[in-house]
Structures are given as C-alpha cells and as structure tokens.
Enzyme design. Sequence first.
Site, PDB file in Angstrom:
ATOM      1  N   ASP A   9      -1.502   7.812   2.130  1.00 29.18           N
ATOM      2  CA  ASP A   9      -1.412   9.178   1.393  1.00 29.18           C
ATOM      3  C   ASP A   9      -0.251  10.185   3.105  1.00 29.18           C
ATOM      4  O   ASP A   9      -0.416  10.172   3.547  1.00 29.18           O
ATOM      5  CB  ASP A   9      -2.711  10.283   2.094  1.00 29.18           C
ATOM      6  N   LYS A  42      -1.465  14.878  -5.038  1.00 32.32           N
ATOM      7  CA  LYS A  42      -2.276  15.100  -4.932  1.00 32.32           C
ATOM      8  C   LYS A  42      -1.864  16.745  -3.862  1.00 32.32           C
ATOM      9  O   LYS A  42      -1.131  16.745  -3.519  1.00 32.32           O
ATOM     10  CB  LYS A  42      -2.841  14.497  -3.262  1.00 32.32           C
ATOM     11  N   LYS A  51      -5.513  12.997  -7.559  1.00 32.27           N
ATOM     12  CA  LYS A  51      -6.347  13.462  -6.094  1.00 32.27           C
ATOM     13  C   LYS A  51      -6.469  14.548  -5.836  1.00 32.27           C
ATOM     14  O   LYS A  51      -5.384  15.481  -5.601  1.00 32.27           O
ATOM     15  CB  LYS A  51      -6.209  12.476  -5.391  1.00 32.27           C
TER      16      LYS A  51
END
Length: 239
Positions: free
Chosen positions: A93, A158, A197
């Site tokens: 991430d 995300k 996400k």
Amino acid sequence: MSKVHELAKMIDHSILHPTLTDEDLKRECEVAKKYDVASVCVKPYMVSSAVALLKDTNVLVGCVIGFPAGNSKIAVKVFEAETACHDGAVEIDMVINIGKALQGDWEYIEEEVGAVTKACHKNGAIVKVIFETDYVAKEADLIKLCEICTKVGADYVKTSTGFGFAKGDDGKYSYEGATIPNLELMKKNVGPHVKVKAAGGVRTLDGLLAVKKAGCTRCGATATKTIIEEAIERFGDHG
C-alpha cells in the site's frame, strides 16, 4: 463461503499506529488468524515477523510504503517496496506524493506510481495506491489519479491512510477517511482490472456493508473484531 467469511475476506487488518509494539503485532495477528481476514497491513520493519506469525494460514501480509505522508523520493519508495517484498509481503500500500498531486504534476505521479507498481509486480506483489482524499479532495484530481493508476497497471486505488488529519476552522484536527461519494467516484473512473479499497473511518458492520455496496472489494480496518463479531451476531456463525 458464508456471508461472515465473505465479509472477513474484505478486511485488511491494519496494524499501523506508531505506538504499536512487537507484542501488539503478535496480538493483532492472532485477531487476523481468528477471523481469517484477507490480510494484515503492517509497518515495514514488521513484515518478516508478521510472515512468521501468519505462517500456515490464509492471511496474507501487506506493507505500507511512503507512509503516511508520501514524501519520500521515488527511488526510496521503490526500495521500500522491494525490501518489503523480499521480507515476504505480497501486498504493498503506497502513498502518493500528495503535494505533487495538489499542484497537478501528473507526469511525476505517473512516474512514481508506475515505478512502484513495476517493482511490486516484478516481485510477485500487488500494489494499492493511496490518494489521501482528505487532502486530495477535488473530483477532477481523484479522476485523474484513477486514470493514471489504470494506465500504469496498479491493482487497487485506495482512499486514505487513516492518518490524514486536516486542520479545521476551530484549530482541531480530524479526518473523514473513506466516504461513499469518493468510493463511488473512484469505482466509476478506474479501468475494469483496478479494484477499490476503502480505508479510514470504517468501524462497524454497517460501515463495511456500505463500502461493499459502493464497489469496494477490500477495506482497511482496526475494528476487525467488532465488525466480524457483529456480523456473526447478525448473519450466523463464521465458517
């Protein structure tokens, strides 16, 4: 797969607060194992320990890089990603360079996300690109980021780190994190191979169900136990 297990497999159990210790990591990995979540998301130095703690489970190990501010140079982010992969992480991430996004330096963002994505894929990991939507809040900017992530082959977009605190008019700091309008916007503007996400502020079962409805397949959470226990109560046993 039961409804509860399906929801558990949406969760990336976040173990990222600066104060968390190695003992905290052990405890939180036990939570991840108990509920058989999708992954744990840990700090870079914790990757090898998390891999050992989760050996012989179906819980994957993910790692953050450039976290939480996104200020590192591209080469440093690539090195962080490669190191995490070598330590056993299979999901990365990354935080974008927020200032570059705010000034519209899309060439830099494309180079950065592309370089990290290439490094991750070369090492067998997927990459999730964190926009930090409390800072990068304009729809046009979020759409452009989605287009770039699609172009360079990122696996996920995300919303947030969970640490993107913005100063309000009252002088206090707070953050919104994942909002349904932003998630729907991101889902609408990524290509068919890029997933979404949610992260930041999802602390209840209803919150998880809401981001799922908005098109998310993963959700970062620290309140995993609360969410899944609520799901068991509502939908039945976890199995």
